[in-house]
Design a protein around this motif. Structure first.
Motif, PDB file in Angstrom:
ATOM      1  N   THR A 138      25.888  -3.370 -24.919  1.00  0.00           N
ATOM      2  CA  THR A 138      25.851  -4.259 -26.072  1.00  0.00           C
ATOM      3  C   THR A 138      25.884  -5.696 -25.557  1.00  0.00           C
ATOM      4  N   GLN A 139      25.046  -6.546 -26.142  1.00  0.00           N
ATOM      5  CA  GLN A 139      24.897  -7.917 -25.662  1.00  0.00           C
ATOM      6  C   GLN A 139      26.010  -8.809 -26.215  1.00  0.00           C
ATOM      7  N   VAL A 140      26.621  -9.574 -25.336  1.00  0.00           N
ATOM      8  CA  VAL A 140      27.586 -10.603 -25.721  1.00  0.00           C
ATOM      9  C   VAL A 140      27.056 -11.938 -25.211  1.00  0.00           C
ATOM     10  N   THR A 141      26.916 -12.895 -26.125  1.00  0.00           N
ATOM     11  CA  THR A 141      26.430 -14.215 -25.761  1.00  0.00           C
ATOM     12  C   THR A 141      27.448 -15.249 -26.221  1.00  0.00           C
ATOM     13  N   VAL A 142      27.897 -16.070 -25.284  1.00  0.00           N
ATOM     14  CA  VAL A 142      28.886 -17.103 -25.588  1.00  0.00           C
ATOM     15  C   VAL A 142      28.219 -18.458 -25.405  1.00  0.00           C
TER      16      VAL A 142
ATOM     17  N   PRO B  44      31.282 -19.334 -21.634  1.00  0.00           N
ATOM     18  CA  PRO B  44      29.844 -19.072 -21.448  1.00  0.00           C
ATOM     19  C   PRO B  44      29.568 -18.096 -20.305  1.00  0.00           C
ATOM     20  N   GLU B  45      30.386 -18.117 -19.286  1.00  0.00           N
ATOM     21  CA  GLU B  45      30.177 -17.209 -18.154  1.00  0.00           C
ATOM     22  C   GLU B  45      30.514 -15.757 -18.473  1.00  0.00           C
ATOM     23  N   ASP B  46      31.045 -15.487 -19.649  1.00  0.00           N
ATOM     24  CA  ASP B  46      31.252 -14.108 -20.088  1.00  0.00           C
ATOM     25  C   ASP B  46      29.984 -13.509 -20.697  1.00  0.00           C
ATOM     26  N   THR B  47      28.954 -14.326 -20.843  1.00  0.00           N
ATOM     27  CA  THR B  47      27.699 -13.842 -21.402  1.00  0.00           C
ATOM     28  C   THR B  47      27.110 -12.746 -20.515  1.00  0.00           C
ATOM     29  N   ALA B  48      26.846 -11.590 -21.109  1.00  0.00           N
ATOM     30  CA  ALA B  48      26.354 -10.439 -20.347  1.00  0.00           C
ATOM     31  C   ALA B  48      26.097  -9.278 -21.302  1.00  0.00           C
ATOM     32  N   VAL B  49      25.463  -8.257 -20.771  1.00  0.00           N
ATOM     33  CA  VAL B  49      25.423  -6.973 -21.457  1.00  0.00           C
ATOM     34  C   VAL B  49      26.658  -6.201 -21.004  1.00  0.00           C
ATOM     35  N   TYR B  50      27.411  -5.713 -21.975  1.00  0.00           N
ATOM     36  CA  TYR B  50      28.650  -5.001 -21.676  1.00  0.00           C
ATOM     37  C   TYR B  50      28.428  -3.500 -21.857  1.00  0.00           C
ATOM     38  N   TYR B  51      28.871  -2.749 -20.859  1.00  0.00           N
ATOM     39  CA  TYR B  51      28.716  -1.303 -20.858  1.00  0.00           C
ATOM     40  C   TYR B  51      30.070  -0.619 -20.811  1.00  0.00           C
ATOM     41  N   CYS B  52      30.235   0.448 -21.544  1.00  0.00           N
ATOM     42  CA  CYS B  52      31.412   1.278 -21.327  1.00  0.00           C
ATOM     43  C   CYS B  52      31.005   2.491 -20.510  1.00  0.00           C
ATOM     44  N   ALA B  53      31.973   3.040 -19.823  1.00  0.00           N
ATOM     45  CA  ALA B  53      31.714   4.148 -18.909  1.00  0.00           C
ATOM     46  C   ALA B  53      32.905   5.095 -18.903  1.00  0.00           C
ATOM     47  N   ALA B  54      32.617   6.349 -18.611  1.00  0.00           N
ATOM     48  CA  ALA B  54      33.647   7.390 -18.588  1.00  0.00           C
ATOM     49  C   ALA B  54      33.610   8.117 -17.252  1.00  0.00           C
ATOM     50  N   GLY B  55      34.791   8.418 -16.729  1.00  0.00           N
ATOM     51  CA  GLY B  55      34.853   9.130 -15.465  1.00  0.00           C
ATOM     52  C   GLY B  55      36.027  10.082 -15.422  1.00  0.00           C
ATOM     53  N   LEU B  56      35.846  11.186 -14.730  1.00  0.00           N
ATOM     54  CA  LEU B  56      36.915  12.186 -14.606  1.00  0.00           C
ATOM     55  C   LEU B  56      37.662  11.945 -13.301  1.00  0.00           C
ATOM     56  N   PHE B  57      38.492  10.908 -13.312  1.00  0.00           N
ATOM     57  CA  PHE B  57      39.324  10.619 -12.163  1.00  0.00           C
ATOM     58  C   PHE B  57      40.590   9.935 -12.661  1.00  0.00           C
ATOM     59  N   ARG B  58      41.612   9.934 -11.834  1.00  0.00           N
ATOM     60  CA  ARG B  58      42.868   9.301 -12.183  1.00  0.00           C
ATOM     61  C   ARG B  58      42.798   7.829 -11.845  1.00  0.00           C
ATOM     62  N   LEU B  59      43.144   6.989 -12.821  1.00  0.00           N
ATOM     63  CA  LEU B  59      43.074   5.547 -12.615  1.00  0.00           C
ATOM     64  C   LEU B  59      44.299   5.083 -11.836  1.00  0.00           C
ATOM     65  N   THR B  60      44.119   4.918 -10.537  1.00  0.00           N
ATOM     66  CA  THR B  60      45.174   4.378  -9.675  1.00  0.00           C
ATOM     67  C   THR B  60      44.553   3.356  -8.742  1.00  0.00           C
ATOM     68  N   GLY B  61      45.334   2.369  -8.376  1.00  0.00           N
ATOM     69  CA  GLY B  61      44.842   1.360  -7.450  1.00  0.00           C
ATOM     70  C   GLY B  61      43.589   0.693  -7.997  1.00  0.00           C
ATOM     71  N   VAL B  62      42.579   0.642  -7.172  1.00  0.00           N
ATOM     72  CA  VAL B  62      41.326  -0.016  -7.557  1.00  0.00           C
ATOM     73  C   VAL B  62      40.202   0.989  -7.804  1.00  0.00           C
ATOM     74  N   LEU B  63      40.563   2.258  -7.958  1.00  0.00           N
ATOM     75  CA  LEU B  63      39.528   3.280  -8.166  1.00  0.00           C
ATOM     76  C   LEU B  63      38.663   2.983  -9.385  1.00  0.00           C
ATOM     77  N   GLY B  64      39.270   2.405 -10.432  1.00  0.00           N
ATOM     78  CA  GLY B  64      38.521   2.153 -11.640  1.00  0.00           C
ATOM     79  C   GLY B  64      37.473   1.072 -11.514  1.00  0.00           C
ATOM     80  N   ARG B  65      37.507   0.331 -10.428  1.00  0.00           N
ATOM     81  CA  ARG B  65      36.574  -0.783 -10.254  1.00  0.00           C
ATOM     82  C   ARG B  65      35.247  -0.338  -9.640  1.00  0.00           C
ATOM     83  N   SER B  66      35.174   0.890  -9.179  1.00  0.00           N
ATOM     84  CA  SER B  66      33.942   1.373  -8.548  1.00  0.00           C
ATOM     85  C   SER B  66      33.083   2.111  -9.552  1.00  0.00           C
ATOM     86  N   GLN B  67      31.851   1.666  -9.703  1.00  0.00           N
ATOM     87  CA  GLN B  67      30.934   2.297 -10.655  1.00  0.00           C
ATOM     88  C   GLN B  67      30.659   3.753 -10.286  1.00  0.00           C
TER      89      GLN B  67
END
Length: 127
Positions: free
Chosen positions: A121-125, A88-111
């Protein structure tokens, strides 16, 4: 610049599975790091998963690691998020995103590293 359209959300019971898709327009999709984020009601948007341009490097939030899998098919300009053992705690609106950077370390975690976002897109559990 790519444009992104998510699909695959819906209502599912706890323990179930869903696969989200994010279709990208444009011929440069394979140069982008792709990410999935989510925003639950009353909460800030948070990182879920990221994948490098070639699909070889992935990163996951601790809350979804082992349950969710991110993948991409550059021939189809699409990134996926396979979600298993949903809670149930996965319930949320899910967004995909694109960025022009190299995925290393935790860089991908920053919006801030992503410059293009889908509409969500809405996901309801249900419990």
């Amino acid at each position: 610049q790519v444009q992104l359209v998510e699909s695959g959300g819906g209502l599912v019971q706890a323990g179930g599975s869903l696969r989200l898709s994010c279709a990208a327009s444009g011929r440069t999709f394979s140069t982008y790091t792709m990410g999935w984020f989510r925003q639950a009601p009353g909460k800030e948007r948070e990182f879920v998963a990221g994948v490098s341009w070639a699909g070889r490097v992935t990163d996951y939030a601790a809350s979804v690691k082992g349950r969710f899998t991110i993948s991409r098919d550059n021939a189809k300009n699409t990134v996926y998020l396979q979600m298993n053992s949903l809670k149930p705690e996965d319930t949320a609106v899910y967004y995909c995103a694109a960025g022009l950077f190299r995925l290393t370390g935790v860089l991908g975690r920053s919006q801030r590293n992503y410059n293009t976002w889908g509409q969500g897109t809405q996901v309801t559990v249900s419990s």
